[in-house]
Enzyme design. Structure first.
Site, PDB file in Angstrom:
ATOM      1  N   ASP A  16      14.580   5.863   0.934  1.00 53.04           N
ATOM      2  CA  ASP A  16      13.348   6.555   0.540  1.00 53.04           C
ATOM      3  C   ASP A  16      12.700   5.936  -0.692  1.00 53.04           C
ATOM      4  OD1 ASP A  16      14.370   8.203   2.535  1.00 53.04           O
ATOM      5  OD2 ASP A  16      13.550  10.008   1.608  1.00 53.04           O
ATOM      6  N   ARG A  96      17.887  16.896 -13.512  1.00 52.34           N
ATOM      7  CA  ARG A  96      16.495  16.444 -13.498  1.00 52.34           C
ATOM      8  C   ARG A  96      15.870  16.273 -14.876  1.00 52.34           C
ATOM      9  NH1 ARG A  96      18.513  14.994  -9.534  1.00 52.34           N
ATOM     10  NH2 ARG A  96      18.170  15.845  -7.461  1.00 52.34           N
ATOM     11  N   ASP A 125      12.854  20.029  -7.120  1.00 56.05           N
ATOM     12  CA  ASP A 125      13.047  18.879  -8.002  1.00 56.05           C
ATOM     13  C   ASP A 125      11.740  18.339  -8.573  1.00 56.05           C
ATOM     14  OD1 ASP A 125      15.830  18.865  -7.884  1.00 56.05           O
ATOM     15  OD2 ASP A 125      15.851  17.738  -6.007  1.00 56.05           O
ATOM     16  N   SER A 179      19.928  15.845   3.404  1.00 52.11           N
ATOM     17  CA  SER A 179      19.442  15.539   2.064  1.00 52.11           C
ATOM     18  C   SER A 179      20.580  15.836   1.096  1.00 52.11           C
ATOM     19  CB  SER A 179      18.224  16.405   1.738  1.00 52.11           C
ATOM     20  OG  SER A 179      17.901  16.251   0.381  1.00 52.11           O
TER      21      SER A 179
HETATM   22  N1  ARG Z   1      18.579  23.389  -3.771  1.00 49.02           N
HETATM   23  C1  ARG Z   1      19.205  22.783  -4.891  1.00 49.02           C
HETATM   24  C2  ARG Z   1      18.356  22.936  -6.117  1.00 49.02           C
HETATM   25  O1  ARG Z   1      17.215  23.206  -5.995  1.00 49.02           O
HETATM   26  C3  ARG Z   1      19.581  21.363  -4.623  1.00 49.02           C
HETATM   27  C4  ARG Z   1      18.469  20.395  -4.515  1.00 49.02           C
HETATM   28  C5  ARG Z   1      19.048  19.064  -4.255  1.00 49.02           C
HETATM   29  N2  ARG Z   1      18.130  17.993  -4.142  1.00 49.02           N
HETATM   30  C6  ARG Z   1      18.150  17.138  -3.101  1.00 49.02           C
HETATM   31  N3  ARG Z   1      17.435  16.088  -3.185  1.00 49.02           N
HETATM   32  N4  ARG Z   1      18.890  17.347  -2.048  1.00 49.02           N
HETATM   33  O2  ARG Z   1      18.821  22.776  -7.213  1.00 49.02           O
END
Ligand code: ARG
Length: 403
Positions: A16, A96, A125, A179
């Site tokens: 990606d 993040r 994110d 993911s």
């Molecule tokens: N749902 C979780 C959160 O919002 C995990 C997100 C993970 N990100 C990903 N790119 N799979 O913290």
């Protein structure tokens, strides 16, 4: 559109972000600097360099952020016993702001006017990255290709890669992959079959922990030492934050500790289902609560518990660098001065249970609580009056309500 001269891209080296790199170079016709953070995701980072080089990137940054991640982000969060919606240890959420901080730092260093990330328009994110950039340097623009380009499906993404001679690994050709987001604290898996919350997650989803059913039949006893709210040793051995979390991850994953199958509420509005593996973090949460149980005053502990959901939500929603998070952090950190001592836990088939705790700063008084004869004078008549006064309004109510 104002002309963008230089972009710093948060780059994993995966398919990606490789496509995003190409797209940025084409769309903006400017230099792209790649930034790859080592957060202990357990992936080789060399391919990120090779791939960036192949795409003509001149300035390639690969930075080991593990120590900063655990010391300045994970541990402060653990001091709060933070859990989102009662269960999620925030493993992705907390990474993040750290990545954003370094994106901004590099952008300033190389005089870039924009940063870019590969988060999609439906997730949390993007908020965490962009709110952090807003807080740290509002002059820096954020480019989110997933919200800008015309690629709308996995198929179109692969077509774009093919057209631009970006190698697509054969295992990425067919169905879209899960993911996955991994770092020293956790691995999260979303998408595909997991999108149906009525469907049981297949075994192969968890890659970091053994199934508790297959975990050893003999429990393992471990002791964690704390100093002012932070873990500092395992089984008597002093460790750096990274070494300590790594060791607890190893122990926890052997015993199937820290698996979670959760439907959560995303900040952007929808519900989503994910599978989380947080072996070391789960042990640390139990241990930290264990040491707090003897070292924190009741009212202090209860106040912490009241603000915890609020604090966790701030991190989940991307407000790490907001003043209210700083304010809550100051309160939490202040409470930790005497949170020192040792906690012993038993790891057994998916559980991490506190079995003993001790502290030189303990508020626990065996003499006070004992069922036996006590040296400390505790006047039992005081309890009688205490109950009588606390019951006063209840007796009034009962009399009126005719119970
Ligand atoms: N749902 C979780 C959160 O919002 C995990 C997100 C993970 N990100 C990903 N790119 N799979 O913290």
């Amino acid at each position: 559109m104002t002309k963008i001269e230089k972009i710093v891209l948060s780059y994993s080296g995966g398919l990606d972000t490789s496509i995003i790199l190409k797209w940025l170079q084409e769309t903006y016709g400017c230099e792209v600097v790649t930034f790859t953070a080592d957060l202990g995701q357990g992936e080789e980072l060399k391919p990120a360099r090779t791939k960036a080089e192949m795409s003509g990137v001149k300035d390639i940054r690969i930075v080991d952020l593990r120590e900063e991640f655990v010391r300045d982000f994970v541990f402060p969060m653990l001091r709060a016993n933070a859990l989102y919606e009662g269960q999620y240890l925030l493993g992705s959420s907390i990474a993040r702001p750290l990545i954003a901080k370094h994106l901004v730092g590099i952008a300033r260093e190389v005089s870039a006017d924009a940063v870019a990330h590969g988060a999609t328009g439906k997730g949390n994110d993007q908020l965490r990255f962009e709110l952090a950039v807003n807080a740290l340097d509002p002059s820096i623009k954020v480019i989110a290709p997933w919200r800008q380009w015309n690629i709308r499906s996995r198929m179109q993404l692969l077509e774009y890669a093919e057209k631009h001679h970006i190698p697509v690994p054969s295992d990425k050709r067919g169905e879209a992959p899960f993911s996955i987001d991994a770092n020293l604290l956790h691995t999260s898996t979303e998408g595909k079959i997991l999108e149906n919350p009525a469907e049981v997650a297949p075994d192969h989803v968890c890659q970091r922990t053994v199934d508790p059913v297959d975990a050893p039949d003999t429990p393992e006893i471990i002791t964690i030492g704390f100093e002012s709210g932070d873990p500092v040793s395992v089984n008597g051995k002093a460790m750096t934050p990274v070494a300590l979390l790594t060791e607890l991850n190893r122990l926890g994953s052997r015993h199937g500790v820290g698996r979670l199958d959760l439907v959560e509420n995303r900040f952007i509005g929808m519900k989503s289902r994910g599978i989380y593996e947080t072996p070391g973090g789960t042990i640390l949460l139990a241990a930290h609560r264990g040491i707090e149980s003897i070292t924190l005053d009741r009212a202090a502990a209860h106040l912490k518990d009241e603000i915890m959901p609020r604090y966790a939500e701030l991190i989940y929603n991307g407000f790490w660098f907001a003043p209210e998070r700083d304010m809550l952090q100051a309160l939490i950190d202040h409470s930790q001065a005497f949170v020192s001592g040792e906690v012993t836990l038993r790891l057994y088939k998916g559980s991490a249970s506190v079995i003993s705790r001790a502290s030189p700063c303990s508020l626990y008084s065996a003499d006070l609580v004992t069922f036996e004869e006590s040296a400390i004078t505790f006047d039992h008549h005081d309890a009688e009056g205490f109950i009588r006064l606390n019951g006063l309004r209840l007796r009034s109510l009962a009399a009126r309500n005719g119970r």
